[in-house]
Design an enzyme around this catalytic site. Sequence first.
Site, PDB file in Angstrom:
ATOM      1  N   TYR A 199      31.957  45.219  41.053  1.00  0.00           N
ATOM      2  CA  TYR A 199      32.951  44.391  41.755  1.00  0.00           C
ATOM      3  C   TYR A 199      32.827  44.567  43.274  1.00  0.00           C
ATOM      4  O   TYR A 199      32.960  43.614  44.038  1.00  0.00           O
ATOM      5  CB  TYR A 199      34.365  44.749  41.289  1.00  0.00           C
ATOM      6  N   ARG A 218      30.105  38.178  48.603  1.00  0.00           N
ATOM      7  CA  ARG A 218      31.077  37.122  48.933  1.00  0.00           C
ATOM      8  C   ARG A 218      31.390  37.132  50.427  1.00  0.00           C
ATOM      9  O   ARG A 218      31.373  36.093  51.079  1.00  0.00           O
ATOM     10  CB  ARG A 218      32.354  37.321  48.106  1.00  0.00           C
ATOM     11  N   TYR A 265      42.621  45.357  52.648  1.00  0.00           N
ATOM     12  CA  TYR A 265      42.542  46.606  51.877  1.00  0.00           C
ATOM     13  C   TYR A 265      41.741  47.656  52.656  1.00  0.00           C
ATOM     14  O   TYR A 265      40.717  47.319  53.271  1.00  0.00           O
ATOM     15  CB  TYR A 265      41.826  46.372  50.543  1.00  0.00           C
ATOM     16  N   ARG A 315      47.027  35.700  48.179  1.00  0.00           N
ATOM     17  CA  ARG A 315      47.817  35.968  46.967  1.00  0.00           C
ATOM     18  C   ARG A 315      48.179  34.693  46.243  1.00  0.00           C
ATOM     19  O   ARG A 315      48.372  34.684  45.033  1.00  0.00           O
ATOM     20  CB  ARG A 315      49.078  36.750  47.341  1.00  0.00           C
ATOM     21  N   GLU A 374      46.306  41.662  34.244  1.00  0.00           N
ATOM     22  CA  GLU A 374      46.370  40.831  35.451  1.00  0.00           C
ATOM     23  C   GLU A 374      46.871  39.447  35.045  1.00  0.00           C
ATOM     24  O   GLU A 374      46.490  38.922  34.006  1.00  0.00           O
ATOM     25  CB  GLU A 374      44.986  40.747  36.093  1.00  0.00           C
TER      26      GLU A 374
HETATM   27  C1  3EB Z   1      44.054  42.782  43.459  1.00  0.00           C
HETATM   28  O1  3EB Z   1      45.190  42.410  43.739  1.00  0.00           O
HETATM   29  C2  3EB Z   1      43.628  42.598  42.029  1.00  0.00           C
HETATM   30  O2  3EB Z   1      38.457  39.656  44.293  1.00  0.00           O
HETATM   31  O3  3EB Z   1      38.903  37.532  44.133  1.00  0.00           O
HETATM   32  C3  3EB Z   1      42.942  39.677  42.122  1.00  0.00           C
HETATM   33  C4  3EB Z   1      42.645  38.368  42.516  1.00  0.00           C
HETATM   34  C5  3EB Z   1      42.004  40.670  42.321  1.00  0.00           C
HETATM   35  C6  3EB Z   1      41.408  38.065  43.105  1.00  0.00           C
HETATM   36  C7  3EB Z   1      39.206  38.725  43.941  1.00  0.00           C
HETATM   37  C8  3EB Z   1      40.767  40.349  42.899  1.00  0.00           C
HETATM   38  C9  3EB Z   1      40.477  39.051  43.294  1.00  0.00           C
HETATM   39  O4  3EB Z   1      43.286  43.322  44.266  1.00  0.00           O
HETATM   40  C10 3EB Z   1      42.272  42.075  41.889  1.00  0.00           C
END
Ligand code: 3EB
Length: 347
Positions: free
Chosen positions: A146, A153, A206, A219, A325
């Site tokens: 990932y 990306r 992050y 989000r 999720e």
């Molecule tokens: C998170 O909140 C959970 O890498 O495109 C959620 C939605 C998550 C999209 C992405 C990853 C992605 O980090 C993981």
Amino acid sequence: MSFLNFVSGVAQLSHSVVSRETGCILGGARLGSENSAVNWPQQHISAHLPGSTASTLCDVWWVDAPCRSGCDEGIAWRRAGDVLYGVIELDEADFSAAGCPAIQAASEEAYRRIFRLLDAQKLPALWRVWNYLAGINEETAGLERYRQFNIGRQDAFLACRQGTTGNVPAACAIGLSAGPLSIAFLAGAVPAVAVENPRQISAYHYPAEYGPRSPIFSRAALVYPPGQEILFISGTASIVGHQTVHPGDIAGQCSESLANILAVVSEANRLCRSARFMPDALIYRVYLRHAADYPVVRNILSPTLGDAGIVYVEADICRADLLVEIEAMAMHSLESGASAKHPAEPL
Ligand code: 3EB
């Protein structure tokens, strides 16, 4: 009649929903065990569907308008007006000589091709992206796949001069047991309005402990086909701030994910132009790392979300400690009248 229409979780696709004279299927997803050959862009999500009596369920986008279709650099796409749906699948074996991990190279290439197509189509706004890859939590060359995907990306976003914070697409990134890198997307001419979650740090911010490059997604996103407003809520998990909470506790993770969904819906309702979005009227896809958790998750979600609009999928989540999720969407008409946002409503 709405311009863009969506049906979710149908076992049998009834062609009568689409007008034979003018209607056209833009594309969609096929979840479950069976493969199919259709002549429109379809994302294959090969997975077990807990709680479903059907072995295969389809999601379909359709329009009551003529479509154009094409296949450019391996992207199957269809377009009606200024809305385009596309799917690209890349076999990692074709990237084994890339000089970096194959999933990283494949991800960068897929996104570069998507941005090139959107350039050529003069549709600059990537609205929603669905990412699937095999073995998402497996480690190669000392890094989880990932995280390798996130490098590819982000490199493509930077190379194609796309913003990497703020107004970025809604997305999910999900692990399957096998198969190619598969990316489906919906794009348009009008920029999406990004929605963030006050309970969570934006994913593009992050800290480095989650990988050398941040994921790029919002989000949620509010997007605007003609006369319509669509809310796309990205994959939403048991994360508060940037940290996974309730590790090993499916009930705790499910309740926390639900709290995050409700928080994102409230934020979307501050920004939306149509009627308020109601959590029990959204369409959901719920990913479960372990199918055995289905009864617990269902019992937590259905009192708040209703039962009807939820499709459960057994799949891996992008952090090894996440067990569930939830993603969601809803479409509203922007027509004035009953569905319009009441001016007196509290924001
Ligand atoms: C998170 O909140 C959970 O890498 O495109 C959620 C939605 C998550 C999209 C992405 C990853 C992605 O980090 C993981």
